[in-house]
Design a protein around this motif. Structure first.
Motif, PDB file in Angstrom:
ATOM      1  N   GLY A 207       0.822  -1.341   0.156  1.00 49.32           N
ATOM      2  CA  GLY A 207       0.137  -0.087   0.061  1.00 49.32           C
ATOM      3  C   GLY A 207       0.753   1.318   0.202  1.00 49.32           C
ATOM      4  N   HIS A 208       0.171   2.459  -0.367  1.00 46.34           N
ATOM      5  CA  HIS A 208       0.911   3.505  -0.542  1.00 46.34           C
ATOM      6  C   HIS A 208       0.174   4.926  -0.285  1.00 46.34           C
ATOM      7  CE1 HIS A 208       3.267   6.602  -3.266  1.00 46.34           C
ATOM      8  NE2 HIS A 208       4.041   5.872  -2.832  1.00 46.34           N
ATOM      9  N   THR A 209       0.668   5.785   0.223  1.00 48.14           N
ATOM     10  CA  THR A 209       0.219   7.007   0.300  1.00 48.14           C
ATOM     11  C   THR A 209       1.056   8.048  -0.617  1.00 48.14           C
ATOM     12  OG1 THR A 209       1.128   7.448   2.511  1.00 48.14           O
ATOM     13  CG2 THR A 209      -1.190   7.184   2.470  1.00 48.14           C
ATOM     14  N   ARG A 210       0.560   8.769  -1.540  1.00 48.33           N
ATOM     15  CA  ARG A 210       1.553   9.523  -2.439  1.00 48.33           C
ATOM     16  C   ARG A 210       1.502  10.851  -2.200  1.00 48.33           C
ATOM     17  NH1 ARG A 210       0.553  11.510  -8.414  1.00 48.33           N
ATOM     18  NH2 ARG A 210       2.509  11.536  -9.245  1.00 48.33           N
ATOM     19  N   TRP A 211       2.910  11.264  -2.350  1.00 55.43           N
ATOM     20  CA  TRP A 211       3.142  12.807  -2.242  1.00 55.43           C
ATOM     21  C   TRP A 211       3.933  13.044  -3.791  1.00 55.43           C
ATOM     22  CZ3 TRP A 211       2.952  16.385   1.785  1.00 55.43           C
ATOM     23  CH2 TRP A 211       3.670  17.647   1.491  1.00 55.43           C
ATOM     24  N   ALA A 212       2.855  13.614  -4.636  1.00 54.97           N
ATOM     25  CA  ALA A 212       3.353  13.564  -5.856  1.00 54.97           C
ATOM     26  C   ALA A 212       4.344  14.592  -6.333  1.00 54.97           C
ATOM     27  CB  ALA A 212       2.127  14.034  -6.932  1.00 54.97           C
ATOM     28  N   THR A 213       5.343  14.145  -7.078  1.00 62.64           N
ATOM     29  CA  THR A 213       6.417  14.742  -7.609  1.00 62.64           C
ATOM     30  C   THR A 213       6.586  14.717  -9.140  1.00 62.64           C
ATOM     31  OG1 THR A 213       7.971  13.004  -7.731  1.00 62.64           O
ATOM     32  CG2 THR A 213       7.719  14.065  -5.582  1.00 62.64           C
ATOM     33  N   HIS A 214       5.756  13.775  -9.776  1.00 57.56           N
ATOM     34  CA  HIS A 214       6.036  13.590 -11.240  1.00 57.56           C
ATOM     35  C   HIS A 214       4.517  13.414 -11.634  1.00 57.56           C
ATOM     36  CE1 HIS A 214      10.196  13.497 -10.401  1.00 57.56           C
ATOM     37  NE2 HIS A 214      10.465  13.511 -11.621  1.00 57.56           N
ATOM     38  N   GLY A 215       3.771  14.223 -12.027  1.00 56.46           N
ATOM     39  CA  GLY A 215       2.235  14.090 -12.513  1.00 56.46           C
ATOM     40  C   GLY A 215       1.427  14.547 -11.404  1.00 56.46           C
TER      41      GLY A 215
ATOM     42  N   THR B 285      -4.774   7.781 -11.766  1.00 55.97           N
ATOM     43  CA  THR B 285      -3.826   7.183 -12.660  1.00 55.97           C
ATOM     44  C   THR B 285      -2.463   7.264 -12.133  1.00 55.97           C
ATOM     45  OG1 THR B 285      -5.374   7.607 -14.651  1.00 55.97           O
ATOM     46  CG2 THR B 285      -3.139   7.276 -15.233  1.00 55.97           C
ATOM     47  N   ASN B 286      -2.118   8.361 -11.621  1.00 54.66           N
ATOM     48  CA  ASN B 286      -0.662   8.402 -11.163  1.00 54.66           C
ATOM     49  C   ASN B 286      -0.511   7.688  -9.774  1.00 54.66           C
ATOM     50  OD1 ASN B 286      -0.145   9.874 -13.533  1.00 54.66           O
ATOM     51  ND2 ASN B 286      -0.381  11.827 -12.708  1.00 54.66           N
ATOM     52  N   ALA B 287      -1.712   7.444  -8.858  1.00 61.42           N
ATOM     53  CA  ALA B 287      -1.586   6.875  -7.812  1.00 61.42           C
ATOM     54  C   ALA B 287      -0.757   5.421  -7.597  1.00 61.42           C
ATOM     55  CB  ALA B 287      -2.864   6.870  -7.193  1.00 61.42           C
ATOM     56  N   HIS B 288       0.032   5.127  -6.717  1.00 61.34           N
ATOM     57  CA  HIS B 288       0.702   3.869  -6.430  1.00 61.34           C
ATOM     58  C   HIS B 288      -0.618   2.961  -5.786  1.00 61.34           C
ATOM     59  CE1 HIS B 288       4.637   5.781  -6.576  1.00 61.34           C
ATOM     60  NE2 HIS B 288       3.756   6.905  -7.117  1.00 61.34           N
ATOM     61  N   PRO B 289      -0.242   1.632  -6.100  1.00 64.19           N
ATOM     62  CA  PRO B 289       0.795   1.031  -6.865  1.00 64.19           C
ATOM     63  C   PRO B 289       0.592   1.046  -8.387  1.00 64.19           C
ATOM     64  CG  PRO B 289      -0.083  -0.621  -5.091  1.00 64.19           C
ATOM     65  CD  PRO B 289      -1.015   0.936  -5.183  1.00 64.19           C
TER      66      PRO B 289
ATOM     67  N   VAL C 199       5.377  -0.009  -5.337  1.00 64.67           N
ATOM     68  CA  VAL C 199       5.179   1.499  -4.831  1.00 64.67           C
ATOM     69  C   VAL C 199       6.540   2.082  -4.570  1.00 64.67           C
ATOM     70  CG1 VAL C 199       3.183   0.934  -3.447  1.00 64.67           C
ATOM     71  CG2 VAL C 199       5.137   0.371  -2.380  1.00 64.67           C
ATOM     72  N   HIS C 200       6.571   3.509  -4.703  1.00 62.76           N
ATOM     73  CA  HIS C 200       7.885   3.941  -4.774  1.00 62.76           C
ATOM     74  C   HIS C 200       7.731   5.418  -4.049  1.00 62.76           C
ATOM     75  CE1 HIS C 200      10.095   7.145  -7.737  1.00 62.76           C
ATOM     76  NE2 HIS C 200      10.827   6.519  -6.862  1.00 62.76           N
ATOM     77  N   ASN C 201       9.037   5.588  -3.330  1.00 64.12           N
ATOM     78  CA  ASN C 201       9.029   7.036  -2.620  1.00 64.12           C
ATOM     79  C   ASN C 201      10.181   7.490  -3.009  1.00 64.12           C
ATOM     80  OD1 ASN C 201      10.308   7.792   0.534  1.00 64.12           O
ATOM     81  ND2 ASN C 201       8.943   8.999  -0.668  1.00 64.12           N
ATOM     82  N   GLY C 202      10.181   8.819  -3.393  1.00 63.78           N
ATOM     83  CA  GLY C 202      11.167   9.489  -3.683  1.00 63.78           C
ATOM     84  C   GLY C 202      11.432  10.094  -5.466  1.00 63.78           C
ATOM     85  N   ILE C 203      12.396  10.240  -6.098  1.00 71.47           N
ATOM     86  CA  ILE C 203      12.399  10.710  -7.369  1.00 71.47           C
ATOM     87  C   ILE C 203      13.521   9.977  -8.009  1.00 71.47           C
ATOM     88  CG2 ILE C 203      13.306  12.542  -8.758  1.00 71.47           C
ATOM     89  CD1 ILE C 203      12.230  14.525  -6.767  1.00 71.47           C
TER      90      ILE C 203
ATOM     91  N   GLN D 207       1.854   9.545 -15.619  1.00 77.01           N
ATOM     92  CA  GLN D 207       2.817  10.590 -15.697  1.00 77.01           C
ATOM     93  C   GLN D 207       3.988  10.422 -14.714  1.00 77.01           C
ATOM     94  OE1 GLN D 207      -0.028  13.376 -14.702  1.00 77.01           O
ATOM     95  NE2 GLN D 207       0.098  14.584 -16.734  1.00 77.01           N
ATOM     96  N   THR D 208       4.205   9.484 -14.177  1.00 76.71           N
ATOM     97  CA  THR D 208       4.846   9.220 -12.902  1.00 76.71           C
ATOM     98  C   THR D 208       6.494   8.861 -13.611  1.00 76.71           C
ATOM     99  OG1 THR D 208       4.364   7.113 -12.346  1.00 76.71           O
ATOM    100  CG2 THR D 208       3.161   8.876 -11.237  1.00 76.71           C
ATOM    101  N   ASP D 209       7.366   9.020 -12.562  1.00 76.46           N
ATOM    102  CA  ASP D 209       8.621   8.285 -12.678  1.00 76.46           C
ATOM    103  C   ASP D 209       8.698   6.870 -12.217  1.00 76.46           C
ATOM    104  OD1 ASP D 209       8.238   9.284 -10.175  1.00 76.46           O
ATOM    105  OD2 ASP D 209      10.177  10.047  -9.910  1.00 76.46           O
ATOM    106  N   SER D 210       7.648   6.653 -11.176  1.00 75.01           N
ATOM    107  CA  SER D 210       7.652   5.529 -10.586  1.00 75.01           C
ATOM    108  C   SER D 210       7.143   4.197 -11.691  1.00 75.01           C
ATOM    109  CB  SER D 210       6.623   5.523  -9.610  1.00 75.01           C
ATOM    110  OG  SER D 210       6.844   6.676  -8.866  1.00 75.01           O
ATOM    111  N   GLU D 211       6.242   4.334 -12.536  1.00 78.10           N
ATOM    112  CA  GLU D 211       5.613   3.624 -13.510  1.00 78.10           C
ATOM    113  C   GLU D 211       6.814   2.995 -14.328  1.00 78.10           C
ATOM    114  OE1 GLU D 211       2.766   4.526 -16.244  1.00 78.10           O
ATOM    115  OE2 GLU D 211       2.692   2.812 -17.328  1.00 78.10           O
TER     116      GLU D 211
HETATM  117  N1  GLU Z   1       8.047  10.328  -7.675  1.00 80.69           N
HETATM  118  C1  GLU Z   1       6.759   9.378  -7.297  1.00 80.69           C
HETATM  119  C2  GLU Z   1       5.525  10.179  -7.829  1.00 80.69           C
HETATM  120  O1  GLU Z   1       5.380  11.092  -8.119  1.00 80.69           O
HETATM  121  C3  GLU Z   1       6.836   8.968  -6.129  1.00 80.69           C
HETATM  122  C4  GLU Z   1       6.337  10.113  -4.914  1.00 80.69           C
HETATM  123  C5  GLU Z   1       6.197   9.919  -3.507  1.00 80.69           C
HETATM  124  O2  GLU Z   1       7.405   9.621  -2.854  1.00 80.69           O
HETATM  125  O3  GLU Z   1       5.079   9.599  -2.948  1.00 80.69           O
HETATM  126  O4  GLU Z   1       4.471   9.346  -7.924  1.00 80.69           O
END
Ligand code: GLU
Length: 177
Positions: free
Chosen positions: A70-78, A83-87, A96-100, A121-125
């Motif tokens: 599971g994931h709570t997202r803090w958007a950086t890319h998108g 659609t941009n939500a994780h997983p 699921v991904h945290n960071g850039i 639009q994410t880097d994660s996908e």
């Molecule tokens: N860079 C990723 C995104 O924008 C992960 C953001 C995050 O750390 O929640 O979806």
């Protein structure tokens, strides 16, 4: 800052993941989601906004399985949307991904050139695509991730599961240079 929760064991993951994400709500987020593998199939639900939106989607659902993330997202890319939500899921892989991922533009261009269908639009996908590709070539999940990590620049963490190995969960924290 995002929150990541994973569960692998003999209990049902759905409730445990939601409880875990609730404990991480204080970190701030814009969307949430979870993926659970049961009988070799991924069940994935995501929702923009507060965790209660995901809980509403889950109402009356009891996603069966023995492994989930599971994931709570803090958007950086998108933008923050479903659609941009994780997983992010590519074939059997959910991630699921945290960071850039700093070199995401090059990776994206390369994947597009090679005909991969990128949905968000994410880097994660993109990371999920790279791992799925290695799995498709016959590597197990752990090896696939170790083959992909050198291709990625930045400081980040990922948690990954696969329909092909429902008793394996791989997490990585990369601190960058
Ligand atoms: N860079 C990723 C995104 O924008 C992960 C953001 C995050 O750390 O929640 O979806």
């Amino acid at each position: 800052m995002c929150g990541i929760v994973g569960y692998l064991g003999d209990k049902q993951p759905q409730k445990i993941i939601i409880q875990g994400l609730k404990k991480l709500e204080y970190r701030g987020y814009d969307s949430s989601g979870l993926a659970i593998i049961g009988n070799g199939q991924t069940q994935r639900l995501r929702a923009p906004g507060k965790l209660k939106n995901l809980e509403e989607k889950l109402l009356g659902q009891n996603l069966q399985g023995n492994i989930g993330i599971g994931h709570t997202r803090w958007a950086t890319h998108g933008v923050p949307n479903e659609t941009n939500a994780h997983p992010h899921q590519v074939g059997p892989i959910s991630l699921v991904h945290n960071g850039i991922i700093e070199n995401y533009q090059e990776i994206r261009a390369d994947l597009v050139k090679r005909g991969k269908k990128i949905i968000s639009q994410t880097d994660s996908e993109l990371v999920a695509h790279l791992i799925a590709e290695k799995v498709e070539q016959g590597n197990n999940l752990e090896k696939s991730i170790f083959l992909v990590l050198p291709l990625l620049k930045g400081a980040f963490s990922i948690l990954v599961i696969s329909e092909l190995e429902p008793d394996v969960m791989v997490s990585c924290i990369v601190t960058g240079k």
